[in-house]
Scaffold this active site. Structure first.
Site, PDB file in Angstrom:
ATOM      1  N   GLY A  45       4.192 -14.767 -83.305  1.00  0.00           N
ATOM      2  CA  GLY A  45       4.838 -13.589 -83.859  1.00  0.00           C
ATOM      3  C   GLY A  45       4.338 -13.355 -85.266  1.00  0.00           C
ATOM      4  O   GLY A  45       4.276 -14.280 -86.077  1.00  0.00           O
ATOM      5  N   ARG A  79      -5.651 -18.258 -86.063  1.00  0.00           N
ATOM      6  CA  ARG A  79      -5.649 -17.097 -85.170  1.00  0.00           C
ATOM      7  C   ARG A  79      -6.204 -15.925 -85.960  1.00  0.00           C
ATOM      8  O   ARG A  79      -5.749 -15.656 -87.070  1.00  0.00           O
ATOM      9  CB  ARG A  79      -4.246 -16.786 -84.643  1.00  0.00           C
ATOM     10  CG  ARG A  79      -3.694 -17.875 -83.735  1.00  0.00           C
ATOM     11  CD  ARG A  79      -2.472 -17.396 -82.962  1.00  0.00           C
ATOM     12  NE  ARG A  79      -2.852 -16.473 -81.900  1.00  0.00           N
ATOM     13  CZ  ARG A  79      -1.967 -15.755 -81.194  1.00  0.00           C
ATOM     14  NH1 ARG A  79      -0.677 -15.848 -81.474  1.00  0.00           N
ATOM     15  NH2 ARG A  79      -2.378 -14.948 -80.232  1.00  0.00           N
ATOM     16  N   GLN A 182       5.797 -13.767 -72.699  1.00  0.00           N
ATOM     17  CA  GLN A 182       6.668 -13.791 -73.874  1.00  0.00           C
ATOM     18  C   GLN A 182       7.893 -12.902 -73.683  1.00  0.00           C
ATOM     19  O   GLN A 182       8.967 -13.191 -74.209  1.00  0.00           O
ATOM     20  CB  GLN A 182       5.895 -13.341 -75.119  1.00  0.00           C
ATOM     21  CG  GLN A 182       4.819 -14.312 -75.571  1.00  0.00           C
ATOM     22  CD  GLN A 182       3.443 -13.920 -75.058  1.00  0.00           C
ATOM     23  OE1 GLN A 182       3.313 -13.374 -73.966  1.00  0.00           O
ATOM     24  NE2 GLN A 182       2.414 -14.192 -75.841  1.00  0.00           N
ATOM     25  N   ASP A 223       0.846  -6.748 -84.870  1.00  0.00           N
ATOM     26  CA  ASP A 223       0.159  -7.882 -85.476  1.00  0.00           C
ATOM     27  C   ASP A 223      -0.746  -7.451 -86.617  1.00  0.00           C
ATOM     28  O   ASP A 223      -1.106  -8.276 -87.464  1.00  0.00           O
ATOM     29  CB  ASP A 223      -0.648  -8.627 -84.415  1.00  0.00           C
ATOM     30  CG  ASP A 223       0.259  -9.361 -83.449  1.00  0.00           C
ATOM     31  OD1 ASP A 223       0.568 -10.532 -83.707  1.00  0.00           O
ATOM     32  OD2 ASP A 223       0.685  -8.749 -82.447  1.00  0.00           O
ATOM     33  N   ASN A 233      -1.433  -4.688 -81.418  1.00  0.00           N
ATOM     34  CA  ASN A 233      -0.272  -5.429 -80.912  1.00  0.00           C
ATOM     35  C   ASN A 233      -0.650  -6.095 -79.590  1.00  0.00           C
ATOM     36  O   ASN A 233      -1.777  -5.972 -79.111  1.00  0.00           O
ATOM     37  CB  ASN A 233       0.924  -4.487 -80.735  1.00  0.00           C
ATOM     38  CG  ASN A 233       2.239  -5.239 -80.567  1.00  0.00           C
ATOM     39  OD1 ASN A 233       2.540  -6.151 -81.330  1.00  0.00           O
ATOM     40  ND2 ASN A 233       3.022  -4.875 -79.568  1.00  0.00           N
TER      41      ASN A 233
END
Length: 326
Positions: A45, A79, A182, A223, A233
């Site tokens: 997240g 990431r 998720q 994101d 996203n």
């Protein structure tokens, strides 16, 4: 319970890979432990990753004070797509010249601010929606942008929570969010604990939920938000934006200001993470596709700015489809 926290000079996170069946806390005592947790999505997240980035630098300051910049670089690279991770690292690392205690203090400030920032974001998003759609609202969401994606309060689900507290939520439709589920594992778990009426649908049904008039708005997290208003996203977001535009309902992106990346001109400039194809060809360790099947496993997609009705942050609302820019 916080998704991510700092206790006794180390990082503690909820292991999101174990939900919904087991609520397990992980104690992360080294930067390597934290990087592993980020890469395997034990912590995930965008806002939570921002906090993880800052706390990773604090952890380096405590455990390897002679090697903080190198350790911070490992966290930053864990990431590539979510800008918040690098933002958190840079926030804490910028205080290195003031001493190691200052680095830890800055990381803790990032941690505490996440709660108030996202609560404010949720209230602003609820205000904006209720100013355009008479409640109670039915909302469609994708992936997990709830408390588990932050510290204590969500972004997209933060808007839903704020609406729920006002008695203005009718129903939430949540996509399962393939391939790691998720939505099915995390979002539905959160909605159940909050007592919010909800229904789970497969990702490919999302556009039909919208087309059939079951929802008044789509609300998702992000994101990364580029300078032109493009939104990065979880993969599967772009089709929802197309469906919302066709149906004439708002497509709302709820994200903190730290997700807005003015150094990225458009979504085309974002490095989109491609994850292991085994996430598609296997399920729970069992192969579900023929041996040797190639798989392209994009983790994120880009929704063009002209499909985004509103970007809601803790500070403002921008309407890209009407010509607004972050």
């Amino acid at each position: 319970m916080r998704t991510i926290d700092w206790r006794d000079d180390h990082v503690v996170v909820i292991d999101q890979t174990r939900l919904p069946d087991d609520l397990i806390l992980l104690d992360l005592h080294t930067v390597a432990d934290l990087v592993d947790a980020i890469r395997r999505l034990a912590v995930r997240g965008a806002p939570a990753l921002g906090v993880a980035g800052a706390l990773g630098v604090a952890l380096a300051a405590v455990v390897t004070p002679h090697d903080v910049p190198a350790q911070a670089a490992l966290v930053r690279a864990a990431r590539p797509t979510a800008v918040n991770l690098a933002w958190g690292v840079d926030r804490a690392l910028a205080r290195l010249g003031d001493g190691l205690d200052a680095v830890v203090a800055e990381a803790l400030a990032v941690l505490e601010a996440d709660v108030t920032v996202n609560r404010a974001l949720g209230e602003r998003g609820a205000d904006w929606l209720l100013g355009r759609v008479a409640g109670p609202l039915n909302v469609h969401t994708h992936c997990n942008a709830g408390a588990l994606a932050c510290v204590e309060w969500g972004t997209a689900l933060g808007v839903v929570r704020a609406l729920h507290e006002r008695g203005a939520i009718g129903h939430v439709y949540a996509d399962e969010t393939r391939p790691l589920l998720q939505g099915a594992r995390l979002t539905v778990w959160e909605l159940g604990r909050l007592g919010i009426p909800h229904t789970l649908v497969v990702d490919s049904a999302g556009a039909s939920v919208i087309a059939n008039g079951l929802v008044h708005a789509v609300v998702v997290g992000a994101d990364r938000i580029a300078a032109n208003g493009d939104v990065v996203n979880k993969i599967g977001t772009y089709p929802l934006a197309l469906a919302a535009a066709r149906a004439g309902i708002p497509f709302v992106v709820a994200a903190p200001e730290s997700t807005v990346d003015m150094a990225t001109p458009s979504g085309a400039a974002v490095s989109i993470e491609v994850r292991d194809g085994a996430e598609l060809t296997e399920f729970a360790g069992t192969r579900v596709a023929p041996a040797g099947t190639a798989a392209l496993n994009y983790a994120f997609d880009v929704t063009p700015a002209d499909l985004v009705t509103a970007i809601v942050t803790e500070a403002r609302v921008v309407e890209p489809s009407a010509g607004g820019h972050p």
